[in-house]
Scaffold this motif. Structure first.
Motif, PDB file in Angstrom:
ATOM      1  N   UNK A   1       0.848  -1.196   0.000  1.00  0.00           N
ATOM      2  CA  UNK A   1       0.000   0.000   0.000  1.00  0.00           C
ATOM      3  C   UNK A   1       0.883   1.247   0.000  1.00  0.00           C
TER       4      UNK A   1
ATOM      5  N   UNK B   1       7.364  -7.015  -1.464  1.00  0.00           N
ATOM      6  CA  UNK B   1       5.952  -7.361  -1.277  1.00  0.00           C
ATOM      7  C   UNK B   1       5.410  -6.744   0.017  1.00  0.00           C
ATOM      8  N   UNK B   2       4.152  -6.373  -0.019  1.00  0.00           N
ATOM      9  CA  UNK B   2       3.414  -5.942   1.176  1.00  0.00           C
ATOM     10  C   UNK B   2       4.057  -4.763   1.914  1.00  0.00           C
TER      11      UNK B   2
ATOM     12  N   UNK C   1       4.311  -1.040   3.212  1.00  0.00           N
ATOM     13  CA  UNK C   1       3.343   0.019   3.505  1.00  0.00           C
ATOM     14  C   UNK C   1       4.082   1.354   3.531  1.00  0.00           C
TER      15      UNK C   1
ATOM     16  N   UNK D   1      10.822  -6.637   1.667  1.00  0.00           N
ATOM     17  CA  UNK D   1       9.445  -7.067   1.882  1.00  0.00           C
ATOM     18  C   UNK D   1       8.954  -6.667   3.281  1.00  0.00           C
ATOM     19  N   UNK D   2       7.674  -6.290   3.347  1.00  0.00           N
ATOM     20  CA  UNK D   2       6.975  -6.060   4.621  1.00  0.00           C
ATOM     21  C   UNK D   2       7.520  -4.871   5.407  1.00  0.00           C
ATOM     22  N   UNK D   3       8.277  -4.003   4.764  1.00  0.00           N
ATOM     23  CA  UNK D   3       8.733  -2.784   5.453  1.00  0.00           C
ATOM     24  C   UNK D   3       7.545  -1.840   5.653  1.00  0.00           C
ATOM     25  N   UNK D   4       7.559  -1.128   6.790  1.00  0.00           N
ATOM     26  CA  UNK D   4       6.551  -0.099   7.061  1.00  0.00           C
ATOM     27  C   UNK D   4       7.251   1.251   7.151  1.00  0.00           C
TER      28      UNK D   4
ATOM     29  N   UNK E   1      14.174  -6.153   5.179  1.00  0.00           N
ATOM     30  CA  UNK E   1      12.822  -6.665   5.401  1.00  0.00           C
ATOM     31  C   UNK E   1      12.310  -6.372   6.822  1.00  0.00           C
ATOM     32  N   UNK E   2      11.020  -6.217   6.955  1.00  0.00           N
ATOM     33  CA  UNK E   2      10.294  -6.157   8.233  1.00  0.00           C
ATOM     34  C   UNK E   2      10.669  -4.956   9.104  1.00  0.00           C
ATOM     35  N   UNK E   3      11.368  -3.983   8.560  1.00  0.00           N
ATOM     36  CA  UNK E   3      11.778  -2.818   9.364  1.00  0.00           C
ATOM     37  C   UNK E   3      10.670  -1.762   9.402  1.00  0.00           C
TER      38      UNK E   3
ATOM     39  N   UNK F   1      -2.500  -2.412   7.748  1.00  0.00           N
ATOM     40  CA  UNK F   1      -2.455  -3.272   6.559  1.00  0.00           C
ATOM     41  C   UNK F   1      -1.935  -4.669   6.924  1.00  0.00           C
ATOM     42  N   UNK F   2      -2.453  -5.654   6.251  1.00  0.00           N
ATOM     43  CA  UNK F   2      -1.931  -7.029   6.325  1.00  0.00           C
ATOM     44  C   UNK F   2      -1.922  -7.614   7.744  1.00  0.00           C
TER      45      UNK F   2
ATOM     46  N   UNK G   1       0.457  -2.066  11.345  1.00  0.00           N
ATOM     47  CA  UNK G   1       0.580  -2.875  10.138  1.00  0.00           C
ATOM     48  C   UNK G   1       1.316  -4.190  10.440  1.00  0.00           C
ATOM     49  N   UNK G   2       0.876  -5.253   9.787  1.00  0.00           N
ATOM     50  CA  UNK G   2       1.581  -6.547   9.795  1.00  0.00           C
ATOM     51  C   UNK G   2       1.600  -7.224  11.165  1.00  0.00           C
TER      52      UNK G   2
ATOM     53  N   UNK H   1       4.357  -5.106  13.263  1.00  0.00           N
ATOM     54  CA  UNK H   1       5.181  -6.330  13.134  1.00  0.00           C
ATOM     55  C   UNK H   1       5.224  -7.177  14.416  1.00  0.00           C
TER      56      UNK H   1
ATOM     57  N   UNK I   1       7.645  -5.110  16.571  1.00  0.00           N
ATOM     58  CA  UNK I   1       8.544  -6.268  16.428  1.00  0.00           C
ATOM     59  C   UNK I   1       8.732  -7.033  17.738  1.00  0.00           C
TER      60      UNK I   1
ATOM     61  N   UNK J   1       6.472 -14.592   1.779  1.00  0.00           N
ATOM     62  CA  UNK J   1       7.179 -14.360   0.517  1.00  0.00           C
ATOM     63  C   UNK J   1       8.236 -15.448   0.344  1.00  0.00           C
TER      64      UNK J   1
ATOM     65  N   UNK K   1       9.696 -14.181   5.375  1.00  0.00           N
ATOM     66  CA  UNK K   1      10.350 -13.925   4.088  1.00  0.00           C
ATOM     67  C   UNK K   1      11.464 -14.956   3.900  1.00  0.00           C
TER      68      UNK K   1
ATOM     69  N   UNK L   1      13.112 -13.649   8.756  1.00  0.00           N
ATOM     70  CA  UNK L   1      13.749 -13.507   7.448  1.00  0.00           C
ATOM     71  C   UNK L   1      14.820 -14.592   7.312  1.00  0.00           C
TER      72      UNK L   1
END
Lengths: 230, 230, 230
Positions: free
Chosen positions: A1, A16-17, A19, A34-37, A52-54, B16-17, B34-35, B53, B88, C19, C37, C55
């Motif tokens: 998004x 992917x994914x 935000x 992927x999946x970062x906000x 990722x994921x941060x 989101x997600x 999110x996530x 997260x 996280x 992912x 991921x 990850x």
């Protein structure tokens, strides 16, 4: 998004994914995992890599017991060119990461912190609010950087070091002051620095030492409590 | 993905997600980042904030070498009103977070743990199983709270402290007992507490100390090994 | 998103928003949590469990100041049968997790590391590059394992221990060597091990000790600096 108000540069790779919230600005040649906000207002320069994921641009929160309430109206998070951020990290608003900074995985940096050019913040390092880290500083894995601390240029801090800023441990309403580490000083792994101590220029603190008093420039200190050995 | 059996209150903000599994209950005025992943059966009260997260309601797992197998049939994770959880983080089943608790980013709390009203669990703090934390307790960033530990009301634990509960270090089949920290005691940063030591009421443990024996109430102890100084 | 080149086994459970990148291979009876991921080329055996938000197979990165640049052309991450990995963890390429290994939440393992059969890597443990961990080893929560370290079979390392590998703290261009921990040795919580020290077979290091010299087999050492007591 991706929010429609966000401005995204060219030659971007977005996973992917991801935000991206309102008013975010991202420069050219940026890679986002992927999946970062990316929270609202965050500004990211060119050639930046985000793992990722941060989470970038978090606003602080608090509970009833916290004496130090987080400020409102914080500036945005600013990430300059060529910065690298790892995976699963959390970086707050009003942090400034200067050009070439490296932030490891699982690290976190609170608001009102500046990290100087080319400095390294290792994996799992936590940096508290209102602290200034100079240029070409290395802070190794798992070290804890308290609030209200000054770290000058070219300082080296080994892994798992601990610092504090409140000599009354929550009991009083005194001014908090973290350690001051002067240019080029080196701190060994798992050293403990008490509130407001100054580590002088190019001084060396041995691994596992507990530093209760100021250390003069160019001296080496070891032990618990720390004693100067040369 | 919100499972159809989940019951969600009014005036909720869901990012989101977000994944909400079966039988989750969420009260009114809750914000979920999110996530976030909310595992089955988790119960969340009103006016709760969950950061991006984060994983809520994880079931423990193990491997062949672990002597202490996690219990089955654990109760759900219960999060009371006005709790704030960071980004996280990972919180297990059968944890109870009482009203007004604050959990920082990148923290984790194992099963069978209770955190009392308005207590603060800092960023990157790890809490092991079967431990009880009282009310208005502060546990600062990066501290490690072992299993089978008792922390009474209004205790203050500085950053990067370490505790243990097994004096035979995996060798024997003895009862494990973590430290017992009585009401109002204060522990300085990077202190080390050995298994089963009691820190008395309002006692003070200096930064970097190694505590091998009980500390009487109202005393101050420093050094390695710790010695009482007043 | 599952890349079309990935090969996925039978009886797999895959969470939401997972992912899976190109050339990943996953065996039968594997469970993968939400938002995981899995980066390209990762190989996962049978009966493996991966927790949420983790990850797998990250490639290392660096900045200008880092002397030790990560290698290119790393082998894939290999995860053998019956491995369990927690939530929000980050595991790099060219790691080998042998059969039955357990990795806790919020842990991270750098490239060129092998973990032996049935070993336990606790929550929030960070392992640096080029280190070898033997079989049936326990490394408890929050311990830091430096680069270029050797940990033999059946070693026990308590929580929050710290190790280092560079006695010149970034100043020189000398060979880095982490501690060498021989078979069956036990290290107490928050101990500090200096670069290149050897802890002998079945030796015991007390909690909070600072180890500056080699410890002979079967001896017990405590204090700062560590002294042999029996």
């Amino acid at each position: 998004m991706i929010h429609p108000t966000a401005k995204i540069g060219e030659n971007i790779s977005i996973g992917e994914n991801v935000v991206i919230e309102e008013n975010v600005i991202i420069g050219d040649h940026v890679t986002i995992g992927h999946h970062v906000v990316i929270k609202k207002d965050t500004m990211i320069g060119k050639n930046v890599q985000i793992g990722e994921q941060t989470v970038l641009g978090k606003s602080p929160s608090s509970n009833k017991k916290m004496k130090r309430k987080p400020e409102k109206d914080l500036e945005p998070l600013m990430i300059n060119d060529h910065v690298v951020v790892g995976c699963n990290s959390v970086i707050y608003r009003e942090v400034k990461l200067n050009t070439g900074v490296f932030i490891g995985d699982l690290a976190s940096i609170r608001e009102k912190v500046t990290i100087g050019e080319d400095s390294i913040i290792g994996r799992n390092v936590m940096v508290e609010t209102n602290t200034k880290v100079g240029k070409r500083v290395t802070i190794q894995t798992g070290t804890y950087i308290t609030a209200d601390m000054i770290i000058e240029d070219e300082v080296f801090i080994g892994p798992c070091c601990s610092t504090s800023n409140d000599k009354y441990m929550g009991q009083g309403n005194f001014k908090h002051q973290g350690p001051i580490i002067r240019r080029g000083a080196k701190i060994g792994n798992n050293a403990t620095l008490l509130p407001a101590v100054t580590i002088g220029e190019n001084a060396i603190v041995g691994a596992g030492s507990v530093i209760t008093k100021d250390v003069p420039a160019h001296k080496t200190i070891v032990g618990n409590p720390g004693r100067i050995i040369k």
